[in-house]
Every structure is written in structure tokens, then in C-alpha cells.
Scaffold this motif. Sequence first.
Motif, mmCIF file in Angstrom:
data_model
loop_
_atom_site.group_PDB
_atom_site.id
_atom_site.type_symbol
_atom_site.label_atom_id
_atom_site.label_comp_id
_atom_site.label_asym_id
_atom_site.label_seq_id
_atom_site.Cartn_x
_atom_site.Cartn_y
_atom_site.Cartn_z
ATOM 1 N N MET A 1 7.286 -0.710 8.684
ATOM 2 C CA MET A 1 8.235 0.387 8.500
ATOM 3 C C MET A 1 9.277 0.385 9.607
ATOM 4 N N VAL B 1 3.550 -0.888 2.141
ATOM 5 C CA VAL B 1 2.790 -0.252 3.219
ATOM 6 C C VAL B 1 1.392 0.090 2.693
ATOM 7 N N THR C 1 10.423 0.390 -1.688
ATOM 8 C CA THR C 1 9.230 0.565 -0.865
ATOM 9 C C THR C 1 8.064 1.019 -1.716
#
Length: 255
Positions: A91, A106, A198
Motif C-alpha cells: 500500500m 492486499v 485494488t
Amino acid sequence: MQLNYKQIGQGPNVILIHGLFGSLENLNVIAKPLSEHFCVTNVDLRNHGLSPHSDEMDYTAMANDVVELMTALNIQKAHLVGHSMGGKVAMQVALTHSELVDKLVVLDIAPVSYPARHIQIIEALNAVKNADISDRKQADLVMQPYIEEIGIRQFLLKSLYKNDDGHFVWRFNLPVLDDKYSTITANINANNSCLCETLFIKGNDSDYILTEHREAINALFKNVSAKIIHGAGHWLHAQKPQAVNKAINDFLTAV
């Protein structure tokens, strides 16, 4: 700092970043399937694995290490996949060097500060360090009073090795990780936002990503989606590798 790394496969670049007390070996379960379609660079973060040790241990420094490695390998842009602390590093790279990041994945961590939750683990690691042990079995016995879960002990023992003097020592830089623990649990340096695609992947049984973290995630990542892996906790890639790998591959290959 020149990070230790292992590179396999060919195609678009993917960089894998492990978590606290780990090494690049922890993400081999992700690296091997991804290498069928991507050039995968699996890294040891500073103070971990075979990478150099340093008294500096914060997310800016760790992110800069990744950027430096990309430059050395002539990687102009890459997908980043990070687990836990490595997710925070990924990140940080995306927020400060967005031009280098294609897509971001993530694994089970949020861009927030966390309370201390590794105190007993650090106590166990120091107990092994201070004990006169002759094999991993003895080290496991030393850790048992501190760490009940055998899976966590086995994970940590992967970083125990015999040095040239014949002593068993931790491969990661335990004194610095202990001293900088509050920096590691702190939030990343989030002064801007990232527009890259993301994906946050959460273990259903984990408490690392909670409903109250949604605001912090949405504030920093404007093009974000989420995936929940059922039957998995914080070590989701080890517990449900096929489901995690499918989620990552589907996300990275989607047009």
C-alpha cells in the motif's frame, strides 16, 4: 538496500511481499501458480530472510527498498501482492509511487494502526534466542508456553537456522523487530490516495480487516473491491491456497 529476491515465470510483472517474521518462502504457494502467467518477483523485506539488516524499520524505508529493487531489475510497472505487514508495504508503494503500480492486492490487513498482538510471539522468540538449544525440536518446546498454536510455531521455526558457529539463531533481525514493533503496527504514511485497481482479500475468521476499517480503505483507495475467503483466518494463503490464488489470478487477469 538490495533486497534478496527470487524470480520465476514470464509475462507481466508481479511482486510478492511477505509479512512480519516471514520470508519469501511463505508466499511460494502464491508465486508458483502465478508464474504460469506472470514474471513473479518474490522478495525478502529488510531484516527478514536473506536480505540485509538495518536499524531502520518503517514503511517508508521498506517501500523504498521495493522501489529500489524494481529499478535494479528494470521493472517499470508491476502488480503488487502483499500479506499483512507486506500488505502495508505494498500500500505504501502504491500511495507514494503510484506510477510504478498496475494493480494492488492486499491480503488481510487494513491501512490503520493496530494494537500490539505479537507480544507473546516476541517473548517466545527471545526465549529461544537465550536458550541453549541443539535442534528445532528443542526450540519448539521452548516456545510452547508462549504460543499454543502449533501452526504459528512451525511458521516461525522456518526462520531458525544453524550459523557458522553451530548455534541456532533467528534469520530475521529480532532485536530491531522487537525495538521497532510499535512502528510496524502503526499506520502507513497516508498523505494522498491511489487510483490503481485494488483488491482487499480477507480471511473470514480473521479480525485484521473489520467493518470499521472500510472508511480508511475507501479514503485511500478509490478503485477498490473486496473478497472474503471462507474457512480461513489471517494466514488465508496457507489455509485456503486454491481460493486465494484464484481470487488473485482472476483480479490480475481481468481486463
